[in-house]
Design a protein around this motif. Structure first.
Motif, PDB file in Angstrom:
ATOM      1  N   ARG A 103      40.295  43.846  41.419  1.00  0.00           N
ATOM      2  CA  ARG A 103      40.071  45.275  41.161  1.00  0.00           C
ATOM      3  C   ARG A 103      40.735  45.692  39.849  1.00  0.00           C
ATOM      4  O   ARG A 103      40.134  46.392  39.035  1.00  0.00           O
ATOM      5  CB  ARG A 103      40.615  46.134  42.300  1.00  0.00           C
ATOM      6  CG  ARG A 103      40.477  47.638  42.030  1.00  0.00           C
ATOM      7  CD  ARG A 103      41.157  48.486  43.100  1.00  0.00           C
ATOM      8  NE  ARG A 103      40.613  48.278  44.411  1.00  0.00           N
ATOM      9  CZ  ARG A 103      39.518  48.883  44.891  1.00  0.00           C
ATOM     10  NH1 ARG A 103      38.866  49.739  44.136  1.00  0.00           N
ATOM     11  NH2 ARG A 103      39.102  48.635  46.107  1.00  0.00           N
ATOM     12  N   ALA A 104      41.955  45.233  39.628  1.00  0.00           N
ATOM     13  CA  ALA A 104      42.673  45.587  38.393  1.00  0.00           C
ATOM     14  C   ALA A 104      41.927  45.066  37.162  1.00  0.00           C
ATOM     15  O   ALA A 104      41.836  45.775  36.149  1.00  0.00           O
ATOM     16  CB  ALA A 104      44.094  45.026  38.437  1.00  0.00           C
ATOM     17  N   LEU A 105      41.402  43.855  37.239  1.00  0.00           N
ATOM     18  CA  LEU A 105      40.637  43.309  36.114  1.00  0.00           C
ATOM     19  C   LEU A 105      39.396  44.158  35.837  1.00  0.00           C
ATOM     20  O   LEU A 105      39.073  44.442  34.682  1.00  0.00           O
ATOM     21  CB  LEU A 105      40.210  41.868  36.410  1.00  0.00           C
ATOM     22  CG  LEU A 105      41.318  40.817  36.477  1.00  0.00           C
ATOM     23  CD1 LEU A 105      40.760  39.495  37.009  1.00  0.00           C
ATOM     24  CD2 LEU A 105      41.951  40.625  35.105  1.00  0.00           C
ATOM     25  N   ALA A 106      38.710  44.567  36.908  1.00  0.00           N
ATOM     26  CA  ALA A 106      37.495  45.369  36.754  1.00  0.00           C
ATOM     27  C   ALA A 106      37.820  46.753  36.191  1.00  0.00           C
ATOM     28  O   ALA A 106      37.132  47.240  35.279  1.00  0.00           O
ATOM     29  CB  ALA A 106      36.777  45.507  38.100  1.00  0.00           C
ATOM     30  N   GLU A 107      38.864  47.376  36.712  1.00  0.00           N
ATOM     31  CA  GLU A 107      39.241  48.710  36.233  1.00  0.00           C
ATOM     32  C   GLU A 107      39.679  48.673  34.782  1.00  0.00           C
ATOM     33  O   GLU A 107      39.422  49.613  34.024  1.00  0.00           O
ATOM     34  CB  GLU A 107      40.346  49.297  37.123  1.00  0.00           C
ATOM     35  CG  GLU A 107      39.836  49.692  38.492  1.00  0.00           C
ATOM     36  CD  GLU A 107      40.925  50.205  39.423  1.00  0.00           C
ATOM     37  OE1 GLU A 107      42.137  50.085  39.087  1.00  0.00           O
ATOM     38  OE2 GLU A 107      40.567  50.722  40.501  1.00  0.00           O
ATOM     39  N   GLU A 108      40.324  47.583  34.385  1.00  0.00           N
ATOM     40  CA  GLU A 108      40.806  47.420  33.012  1.00  0.00           C
ATOM     41  C   GLU A 108      39.673  47.527  31.987  1.00  0.00           C
ATOM     42  O   GLU A 108      39.873  48.035  30.888  1.00  0.00           O
ATOM     43  CB  GLU A 108      41.501  46.064  32.903  1.00  0.00           C
ATOM     44  CG  GLU A 108      42.217  45.800  31.616  1.00  0.00           C
ATOM     45  CD  GLU A 108      42.926  44.454  31.667  1.00  0.00           C
ATOM     46  OE1 GLU A 108      42.570  43.579  30.849  1.00  0.00           O
ATOM     47  OE2 GLU A 108      43.809  44.279  32.524  1.00  0.00           O
ATOM     48  N   VAL A 109      38.483  47.052  32.360  1.00  0.00           N
ATOM     49  CA  VAL A 109      37.351  47.081  31.424  1.00  0.00           C
ATOM     50  C   VAL A 109      36.272  48.082  31.837  1.00  0.00           C
ATOM     51  O   VAL A 109      35.204  48.133  31.229  1.00  0.00           O
ATOM     52  CB  VAL A 109      36.743  45.672  31.222  1.00  0.00           C
ATOM     53  CG1 VAL A 109      37.748  44.731  30.588  1.00  0.00           C
ATOM     54  CG2 VAL A 109      36.203  45.107  32.511  1.00  0.00           C
ATOM     55  N   GLY A 110      36.528  48.868  32.885  1.00  0.00           N
ATOM     56  CA  GLY A 110      35.593  49.914  33.292  1.00  0.00           C
ATOM     57  C   GLY A 110      34.370  49.435  34.052  1.00  0.00           C
ATOM     58  O   GLY A 110      33.299  50.035  33.954  1.00  0.00           O
ATOM     59  N   VAL A 111      34.530  48.377  34.845  1.00  0.00           N
ATOM     60  CA  VAL A 111      33.424  47.840  35.635  1.00  0.00           C
ATOM     61  C   VAL A 111      33.563  48.319  37.081  1.00  0.00           C
ATOM     62  O   VAL A 111      34.659  48.290  37.648  1.00  0.00           O
ATOM     63  CB  VAL A 111      33.416  46.293  35.572  1.00  0.00           C
ATOM     64  CG1 VAL A 111      32.462  45.692  36.580  1.00  0.00           C
ATOM     65  CG2 VAL A 111      33.068  45.827  34.167  1.00  0.00           C
ATOM     66  N   SER A 112      32.461  48.740  37.675  1.00  0.00           N
ATOM     67  CA  SER A 112      32.445  49.182  39.072  1.00  0.00           C
ATOM     68  C   SER A 112      32.822  48.016  39.984  1.00  0.00           C
ATOM     69  O   SER A 112      32.303  46.906  39.836  1.00  0.00           O
ATOM     70  CB  SER A 112      31.051  49.710  39.425  1.00  0.00           C
ATOM     71  OG  SER A 112      30.986  50.038  40.790  1.00  0.00           O
ATOM     72  N   PHE A 113      33.712  48.279  40.956  1.00  0.00           N
ATOM     73  CA  PHE A 113      34.264  47.238  41.816  1.00  0.00           C
ATOM     74  C   PHE A 113      34.099  47.597  43.281  1.00  0.00           C
ATOM     75  O   PHE A 113      34.254  48.753  43.676  1.00  0.00           O
ATOM     76  CB  PHE A 113      35.764  47.056  41.530  1.00  0.00           C
ATOM     77  CG  PHE A 113      36.456  46.155  42.516  1.00  0.00           C
ATOM     78  CD1 PHE A 113      36.477  44.783  42.313  1.00  0.00           C
ATOM     79  CD2 PHE A 113      37.070  46.665  43.642  1.00  0.00           C
ATOM     80  CE1 PHE A 113      37.100  43.947  43.217  1.00  0.00           C
ATOM     81  CE2 PHE A 113      37.696  45.831  44.555  1.00  0.00           C
ATOM     82  CZ  PHE A 113      37.717  44.470  44.338  1.00  0.00           C
ATOM     83  N   GLN A 114      33.824  46.570  44.074  1.00  0.00           N
ATOM     84  CA  GLN A 114      33.835  46.685  45.528  1.00  0.00           C
ATOM     85  C   GLN A 114      34.461  45.409  46.057  1.00  0.00           C
ATOM     86  O   GLN A 114      34.198  44.321  45.530  1.00  0.00           O
ATOM     87  CB  GLN A 114      32.412  46.836  46.055  1.00  0.00           C
ATOM     88  CG  GLN A 114      32.315  46.963  47.555  1.00  0.00           C
ATOM     89  CD  GLN A 114      30.860  47.068  48.001  1.00  0.00           C
ATOM     90  OE1 GLN A 114      29.984  47.444  47.233  1.00  0.00           O
ATOM     91  NE2 GLN A 114      30.614  46.723  49.239  1.00  0.00           N
ATOM     92  N   GLY A 115      35.284  45.505  47.106  1.00  0.00           N
ATOM     93  CA  GLY A 115      35.918  44.320  47.670  1.00  0.00           C
ATOM     94  C   GLY A 115      35.638  44.190  49.156  1.00  0.00           C
ATOM     95  O   GLY A 115      35.574  45.187  49.865  1.00  0.00           O
ATOM     96  N   ASP A 116      35.443  42.964  49.603  1.00  0.00           N
ATOM     97  CA  ASP A 116      35.194  42.663  51.013  1.00  0.00           C
ATOM     98  C   ASP A 116      36.123  41.550  51.467  1.00  0.00           C
ATOM     99  O   ASP A 116      36.346  40.585  50.736  1.00  0.00           O
ATOM    100  CB  ASP A 116      33.762  42.159  51.241  1.00  0.00           C
ATOM    101  CG  ASP A 116      32.705  43.240  51.119  1.00  0.00           C
ATOM    102  OD1 ASP A 116      33.030  44.415  51.366  1.00  0.00           O
ATOM    103  OD2 ASP A 116      31.564  42.908  50.773  1.00  0.00           O
ATOM    104  N   THR A 117      36.633  41.689  52.692  1.00  0.00           N
ATOM    105  CA  THR A 117      37.359  40.609  53.347  1.00  0.00           C
ATOM    106  C   THR A 117      36.570  40.264  54.597  1.00  0.00           C
ATOM    107  O   THR A 117      36.260  41.147  55.397  1.00  0.00           O
ATOM    108  CB  THR A 117      38.783  41.047  53.746  1.00  0.00           C
ATOM    109  OG1 THR A 117      39.485  41.455  52.582  1.00  0.00           O
ATOM    110  CG2 THR A 117      39.538  39.907  54.415  1.00  0.00           C
TER     111      THR A 117
END
Length: 145
Positions: A74-88
């Motif tokens: 998530r931090a990597l995605a936010e750093e470059v402004g990319v929409s993120f979703q995470g699943d476990t």
């Protein structure tokens, strides 16, 4: 070309390298990313209170590891402004969890790391990346160490 990229992660340095590359690719493509952490089911089935306590401790540790690994992506995605979703998710075969998530989320590319094991190590340890490559109907990009 790609609109939604799946990034399987186990929190390792190699998975983080693959995630970094996938996020950069997503930025260039105008795509979003979905990260997935696959938890192996509790490896012991027993009776009594000790089993329940072991299961609880195992799941707490697995959930904490998943949370950290997904937070890193998530931090990597936010750093470059990319929409993120995470699943476990929980699966006994991690490659199946990866492929199930790709399908459920409508992903059109999987980007993941591979340890590059060869010979006897590859035979004994197997390779999640190899199984994803073998069974995927989607394009798969493997990031080597």
């Amino acid at each position: 070309m790609f609109s939604k990229i799946l990034i399987p992660t186990d929190g390792s340095e190699l998975a983080t390298k693959a995630a970094r590359d996938a996020v950069e690719m997503a930025k260039l493509q105008g795509a979003s990313v979905v990260a997935v952490y696959v938890i192996d089911p509790f490896p012991y089935i027993g009776l009594g209170e000790a089993s329940a306590l072991g299961l609880q401790a195992y799941m707490e540790e697995a959930q904490a590891a998943a949370h950290k690994a997904l937070a890193d992506v998530r931090a990597l995605a936010e750093e470059v402004g990319v929409s993120f979703q995470g699943d476990t998710i929980e699966r006994s075969a991690p490659y199946e969890g990866i492929l199930d998530t790709a399908k459920a989320e409508g992903c059109d590319l999987i980007v993941m790391g591979s340890h590059g094991r060869q010979g006897m190590k590859a035979l004994i340890l197997g390779s999640v990346a190899q199984k994803v490559l073998t069974h995927s109907t989607l394009p798969v990009l493997i990031i080597k160490p």
